[in-house]
Design a protein around this motif. Sequence first.
Motif, PDB file in Angstrom:
ATOM      1  N   PRO A 350       0.814  -1.236   0.008  1.00  0.00           N
ATOM      2  CA  PRO A 350       0.071   0.015  -0.016  1.00  0.00           C
ATOM      3  C   PRO A 350       1.043   1.303   0.015  1.00  0.00           C
ATOM      4  O   PRO A 350       1.936   1.255   0.248  1.00  0.00           O
ATOM      5  N   SER A 351       0.312   2.311  -0.342  1.00  0.00           N
ATOM      6  CA  SER A 351       0.788   3.698  -0.235  1.00  0.00           C
ATOM      7  C   SER A 351       2.094   3.627  -1.222  1.00  0.00           C
ATOM      8  O   SER A 351       3.148   4.317  -0.620  1.00  0.00           O
ATOM      9  N   LEU A 352       2.160   3.155  -2.249  1.00  0.00           N
ATOM     10  CA  LEU A 352       3.162   3.172  -3.305  1.00  0.00           C
ATOM     11  C   LEU A 352       2.814   4.152  -4.292  1.00  0.00           C
ATOM     12  O   LEU A 352       1.671   4.165  -4.720  1.00  0.00           O
ATOM     13  N   ARG A 353       3.727   5.079  -4.794  1.00  0.00           N
ATOM     14  CA  ARG A 353       3.334   6.071  -5.848  1.00  0.00           C
ATOM     15  C   ARG A 353       3.175   5.092  -7.000  1.00  0.00           C
ATOM     16  O   ARG A 353       4.277   4.434  -7.204  1.00  0.00           O
ATOM     17  N   ILE A 354       2.229   5.503  -8.059  1.00  0.00           N
ATOM     18  CA  ILE A 354       2.500   4.886  -9.269  1.00  0.00           C
ATOM     19  C   ILE A 354       3.647   5.378 -10.184  1.00  0.00           C
ATOM     20  O   ILE A 354       3.575   6.554 -10.827  1.00  0.00           O
ATOM     21  N   ASP A 355       4.664   4.444 -10.424  1.00  0.00           N
ATOM     22  CA  ASP A 355       5.375   4.909 -11.272  1.00  0.00           C
ATOM     23  C   ASP A 355       5.976   3.711 -11.988  1.00  0.00           C
ATOM     24  O   ASP A 355       5.506   2.596 -11.874  1.00  0.00           O
ATOM     25  N   ALA A 356       7.061   3.502 -13.052  1.00  0.00           N
ATOM     26  CA  ALA A 356       7.639   2.473 -13.626  1.00  0.00           C
ATOM     27  C   ALA A 356       7.997   1.410 -12.655  1.00  0.00           C
ATOM     28  O   ALA A 356       7.735   0.281 -12.684  1.00  0.00           O
ATOM     29  N   PHE A 357       8.665   1.836 -11.415  1.00  0.00           N
ATOM     30  CA  PHE A 357       9.112   0.792 -10.572  1.00  0.00           C
ATOM     31  C   PHE A 357       8.159   0.114 -10.070  1.00  0.00           C
ATOM     32  O   PHE A 357       7.920  -0.889 -10.003  1.00  0.00           O
ATOM     33  N   SER A 358       7.042   0.822  -9.411  1.00  0.00           N
ATOM     34  CA  SER A 358       5.996   0.311  -8.646  1.00  0.00           C
ATOM     35  C   SER A 358       5.108  -0.486  -9.552  1.00  0.00           C
ATOM     36  O   SER A 358       4.718  -1.518  -9.144  1.00  0.00           O
ATOM     37  N   LEU A 359       4.815  -0.102 -10.877  1.00  0.00           N
ATOM     38  CA  LEU A 359       3.896  -0.904 -11.838  1.00  0.00           C
ATOM     39  C   LEU A 359       4.846  -2.251 -11.876  1.00  0.00           C
ATOM     40  O   LEU A 359       4.102  -3.470 -12.018  1.00  0.00           O
ATOM     41  N   ASP A 360       6.007  -2.192 -12.018  1.00  0.00           N
ATOM     42  CA  ASP A 360       6.702  -3.395 -12.438  1.00  0.00           C
ATOM     43  C   ASP A 360       6.737  -4.418 -11.216  1.00  0.00           C
ATOM     44  O   ASP A 360       6.349  -5.402 -11.276  1.00  0.00           O
ATOM     45  N   VAL A 361       6.883  -3.772 -10.015  1.00  0.00           N
ATOM     46  CA  VAL A 361       6.565  -4.660  -8.845  1.00  0.00           C
ATOM     47  C   VAL A 361       5.074  -5.240  -8.664  1.00  0.00           C
ATOM     48  O   VAL A 361       5.119  -6.578  -8.684  1.00  0.00           O
ATOM     49  N   ALA A 376      -4.120   9.241  -5.145  1.00  0.00           N
ATOM     50  CA  ALA A 376      -4.903  10.047  -4.229  1.00  0.00           C
ATOM     51  C   ALA A 376      -4.504  11.491  -4.525  1.00  0.00           C
ATOM     52  O   ALA A 376      -3.618  12.037  -3.792  1.00  0.00           O
ATOM     53  N   PRO A 377      -5.072  11.933  -5.579  1.00  0.00           N
ATOM     54  CA  PRO A 377      -4.747  13.460  -5.858  1.00  0.00           C
ATOM     55  C   PRO A 377      -5.242  14.312  -4.979  1.00  0.00           C
ATOM     56  O   PRO A 377      -4.986  15.462  -4.626  1.00  0.00           O
ATOM     57  N   GLU A 378      -6.320  13.856  -4.059  1.00  0.00           N
ATOM     58  CA  GLU A 378      -6.880  14.545  -3.119  1.00  0.00           C
ATOM     59  C   GLU A 378      -7.728  15.828  -3.566  1.00  0.00           C
ATOM     60  O   GLU A 378      -8.794  16.213  -2.797  1.00  0.00           O
ATOM     61  N   ALA A 379      -7.474  16.468  -4.494  1.00  0.00           N
ATOM     62  CA  ALA A 379      -8.258  17.625  -5.008  1.00  0.00           C
ATOM     63  C   ALA A 379      -8.228  17.652  -6.724  1.00  0.00           C
ATOM     64  O   ALA A 379      -7.253  17.028  -7.270  1.00  0.00           O
ATOM     65  N   GLY A 380      -9.098  18.190  -7.326  1.00  0.00           N
ATOM     66  CA  GLY A 380      -9.556  17.946  -8.670  1.00  0.00           C
ATOM     67  C   GLY A 380      -8.550  18.987  -9.673  1.00  0.00           C
ATOM     68  O   GLY A 380      -8.468  18.590 -10.633  1.00  0.00           O
ATOM     69  N   GLU A 394      -1.186  16.562 -12.498  1.00  0.00           N
ATOM     70  CA  GLU A 394      -2.176  15.844 -13.412  1.00  0.00           C
ATOM     71  C   GLU A 394      -1.289  14.981 -14.510  1.00  0.00           C
ATOM     72  O   GLU A 394      -1.556  13.947 -14.614  1.00  0.00           O
ATOM     73  N   GLU A 395      -0.205  15.594 -14.689  1.00  0.00           N
ATOM     74  CA  GLU A 395       0.885  14.939 -15.782  1.00  0.00           C
ATOM     75  C   GLU A 395       1.408  13.612 -15.124  1.00  0.00           C
ATOM     76  O   GLU A 395       1.512  12.605 -15.897  1.00  0.00           O
ATOM     77  N   ALA A 396       1.751  13.802 -13.768  1.00  0.00           N
ATOM     78  CA  ALA A 396       2.055  12.372 -13.384  1.00  0.00           C
ATOM     79  C   ALA A 396       1.113  11.554 -13.136  1.00  0.00           C
ATOM     80  O   ALA A 396       1.300  10.062 -13.352  1.00  0.00           O
ATOM     81  N   ILE A 397      -0.194  11.846 -12.897  1.00  0.00           N
ATOM     82  CA  ILE A 397      -1.274  10.675 -12.748  1.00  0.00           C
ATOM     83  C   ILE A 397      -1.555  10.187 -14.332  1.00  0.00           C
ATOM     84  O   ILE A 397      -1.691   9.050 -14.490  1.00  0.00           O
ATOM     85  N   LEU A 398      -1.657  11.014 -15.227  1.00  0.00           N
ATOM     86  CA  LEU A 398      -1.755  10.549 -16.557  1.00  0.00           C
ATOM     87  C   LEU A 398      -0.734   9.572 -17.224  1.00  0.00           C
ATOM     88  O   LEU A 398      -0.981   8.675 -17.708  1.00  0.00           O
ATOM     89  N   GLN A 399       0.490  10.069 -16.685  1.00  0.00           N
ATOM     90  CA  GLN A 399       1.609   9.308 -17.363  1.00  0.00           C
ATOM     91  C   GLN A 399       1.558   7.717 -16.372  1.00  0.00           C
ATOM     92  O   GLN A 399       1.950   6.995 -17.004  1.00  0.00           O
ATOM     93  N   GLY A 400       1.151   7.863 -15.207  1.00  0.00           N
ATOM     94  CA  GLY A 400       1.022   6.666 -14.457  1.00  0.00           C
ATOM     95  C   GLY A 400      -0.021   5.768 -14.962  1.00  0.00           C
ATOM     96  O   GLY A 400       0.314   4.468 -15.257  1.00  0.00           O
ATOM     97  N   ALA A 401      -1.175   6.480 -15.214  1.00  0.00           N
ATOM     98  CA  ALA A 401      -2.048   5.690 -15.835  1.00  0.00           C
ATOM     99  C   ALA A 401      -2.000   5.072 -17.154  1.00  0.00           C
ATOM    100  O   ALA A 401      -2.030   3.819 -17.450  1.00  0.00           O
ATOM    101  N   LYS A 437     -10.635  12.461 -18.322  1.00  0.00           N
ATOM    102  CA  LYS A 437      -9.446  12.149 -19.052  1.00  0.00           C
ATOM    103  C   LYS A 437      -8.840  11.067 -19.051  1.00  0.00           C
ATOM    104  O   LYS A 437      -8.119  10.475 -20.034  1.00  0.00           O
ATOM    105  N   ILE A 438      -8.849  10.311 -17.863  1.00  0.00           N
ATOM    106  CA  ILE A 438      -8.156   9.044 -17.741  1.00  0.00           C
ATOM    107  C   ILE A 438      -8.927   8.132 -18.610  1.00  0.00           C
ATOM    108  O   ILE A 438      -8.215   7.147 -18.911  1.00  0.00           O
ATOM    109  N   VAL A 439     -10.300   8.049 -18.467  1.00  0.00           N
ATOM    110  CA  VAL A 439     -10.904   6.999 -19.535  1.00  0.00           C
ATOM    111  C   VAL A 439     -10.498   7.313 -20.611  1.00  0.00           C
ATOM    112  O   VAL A 439     -10.248   6.398 -21.446  1.00  0.00           O
ATOM    113  N   ALA A 440     -10.597   8.489 -21.236  1.00  0.00           N
ATOM    114  CA  ALA A 440     -10.085   8.886 -22.491  1.00  0.00           C
ATOM    115  C   ALA A 440      -8.833   8.269 -22.844  1.00  0.00           C
ATOM    116  O   ALA A 440      -8.563   7.824 -24.092  1.00  0.00           O
TER     117      ALA A 440
END
Lengths: 633, 238
Positions: A350-361, A376-380, A394-401, A437-440
């Motif tokens: 839990p509580s891992l930031r979504i990035d290449a490393f954590s996705l790999d793991v 958890a962006p917490e705000a829109g 937002e960039e980091a979220i979209l990249q992670g997604a 945006k994430i769906v798109a």
Amino acid sequence: MQLPDFKNRLALPDRILLSVDKPARYIGGEVNAVYKDPERVNIRFVMCFPDVYEIGMSHLGIQILYEMFNRYEDVWCERVYSPWTDLDRIMREEKIPLFALESQDPVREFDFLGITLQYEMCYTNILQILDLAGIPLLSKDRGDDVPIVIGGGPCSYNPEPIAPFFDLFYVGEGETAYRQLLDLYKENRAAGGDRNSFLRRAAREVPGMYVPSLYEVTYHKDGTIASFLPKEPGVPEKVRKEIVMDLDSAPYPEKPVIAYTKAVQDRVVLEIQRGCIRGCRFCQAGQIYRPVREKRLETLKRTALAMLEGTGQEEISLNSLSSSDYSHLEELVDFLMETCREKKVNISLPSLRIDAFSLDVMGKVQDVKKSSLTFAPEAGSQRLRDVINKGLTEEAILQGAALAFAGGWSRVKLYFMLGLPTETEEDIRGIAELCNKIVALYYETVPKEKRNGPVQIVASTSFFIPKPFTPFQWAPMCTREEFLQKAGLTRHAVHEQLNQKRIKYNWHEADVSVLEGVFARGDRRVAQVILRAYQKGCLYDAWAETFRYDLWLAAFEECQIDIGFYTARERGKEEIFPWDFLDCGVNKAYLWREWERAQRAEVSPNCRQSCQGCGAARFGGGVCFEAKEGAAG
Amino acid sequence: MKVRIKFSKYGALRFIGHLDVMRFFQKALRRAGIDVAYTTGFSPHQIMTFASPLGMGLCSLGEYMDIEVCSWQSSEDMKRRLQAVCPAGIDILSVRALPDPVPNRKVISAMASVAAASYAVVWKEDGRSFDGCQELTQGFLAQEEIGALKETKQGTTKVNIRPGIYELRVEDGALVFLVDASSSGNIKPSLVTEAFLDFAGLSVPKDGLQYIRLEIYTDQGSPDQPRLVPLEEMGVLF
Ligand code: SF4
């Protein structure tokens, strides 16, 4: 014919055990539970988590203290949890006193009852525990024949709303000052001292101890605090939190008690660090556990192995406020993956930031098709995320997604808060737009033939509650009506999105949040409402099925306590807060600076980027003394 | 290798449920360092089955669990290691290897092979026993029909439990009986006991009796000539 032993040596007779839900909650005797000869110890301590067994058993803090106390030869520490409502009723009807799980002896006969305070909505359960144990609810009514009642845990950073129910609060981390407190207890008893002399000496001599009855509070006409002072000389004006600077040598349970019935946390938990470098402005844990202190990699490897061997658990989970910030995360995760593959143990991260490393793991340790990603962006909007100092863009979220979608994930969970300071309708619409945006993005990045079912976004909002010792401690909180209106707006905005069919929106109850807001920043006068609500039948307020908002409102009304005074009011710079007598390490000047920066939507760097001078460096260790990024040497 | 483990359950552990016992053994086997076989996949789990779940509040001297192991030393070693990690209330009684399945024949799990179970019922209250009921047992068994209310998915129905009662006697003050425990004809021990109490004109306070499962049997005979043997006897020491 040789028959097995079925003699009942428990506090509850068979008849009762067979009529309640999950009798295993009340019998003790779990694997790794500690048993001692009561004749051969000096101090009987019972540790309580005031919620149902399965929740209380999942709590790491109690397991740590249980381990620590039971390492002391002169102490036997046992456990007790809130009886569920079915047994509660029977115990009252039949006048059965509350008992500790191990010895099954009445709680009333112990030297200490320690209650951990993890969330505000357990406050009526504290009264239930005292009541069923036969301990007077108010500290001032207690004599020498009942245990010393001690509170601890995060809610003791503003203990005032429950101050009259406790003899003593232990402020800060439990590993440091208990030995001194227990020695004082023995000394006081040997010298023929009573409960009052013990409490007086504890307040004067033992660091981190707050004895509410030794302080006097006066109020201004407008209801705010005029003064908050010790009643007698020698009692400290400020109580500083206790903190462990060397976590590697602090006690940690290698053989935690394992519940028979399925606990919420049915796994071993490896605490990797305490504190958080990030300084999100809404987060209390991020401030009160400062500074960040990491455990050494070697300690963690050794502990992980010992815990798996000592429990036989099938799963291990990392515990910290932000695991991604742990300096040796990669090495630790590699080690765990290797070990867990051998031992057929599952890993949860839990509580891992979504990035290449954590996705790999995550791709290696869980079934991608079945699991979901959590952000958890917490705000829109970016503006509001800057206000709360949440570094996620937002960039980091979209990249992670995008990375995650490429890796086969198709389910995304997003967590937001409503009612944050300076929030506008635009920020709220931002929640829906981000989801859209994430769906798109999914449709753009994943070709049709590779889609693993339809993409599914679940957005959840909770209501923002200002907490003590955060930069938002001055902020007004929304009213129930404002909250509901905001939730309605969010729902409406989600419906307006092009991809709304793929977005599911959940929101929290507003009623509970309002009460939590009162207790979080309440003062001593709030205690009478809690007592009244309990007398009216409020119990298990953290549970939707038992929460009674109507009774709570009636209790406020009868005690003539105004909810809005504690929640919706904006506090001024000079106001004395009920928790100001506590020193949690970070100082008020720093918090005020952060509050001003928040209003200008200015972000602050984290502790590793550059020190903000919060005050926690005076503990002399942790992140404050690491070499900073970019700093010379 | 398939291994059958027989254990007892008593004392305060009468109050832990069947799923709790399963969870307990999953962890106990790991603590004991027994090389259990796992399923494959993302969350591997131990290959493990239990015979007839025991009701809440009952004691037992004959509970069974089958596991599969990849490596082993001896029955004795495995028994000792497992016993060492069990709390008061669970004792490991025997550990035996089940024969390899004959090709083309279905592997019979502990669960599926159950045919009958025996129970002892005693008074919890000191000084009370079934001793005076000795003579009544014959009369009870002589009845052609013994009606009992059986709970099924469709609700309660009245059934004749007499054919499912194979033996019933009083021994050392306990009411002891052997009944059908197959998946199709399972008879709860409380049904037999209540019918007997009724027949004997006795009344018992709620939860005044302790039920003890003594053994679980499989049928190794033929349809006309049943031969009940304890489940453990299907295995051999190794
Ligand atoms: S003193 Fe500086 S480095 Fe230490 S916790 Fe505070 S802000 Fe972070």
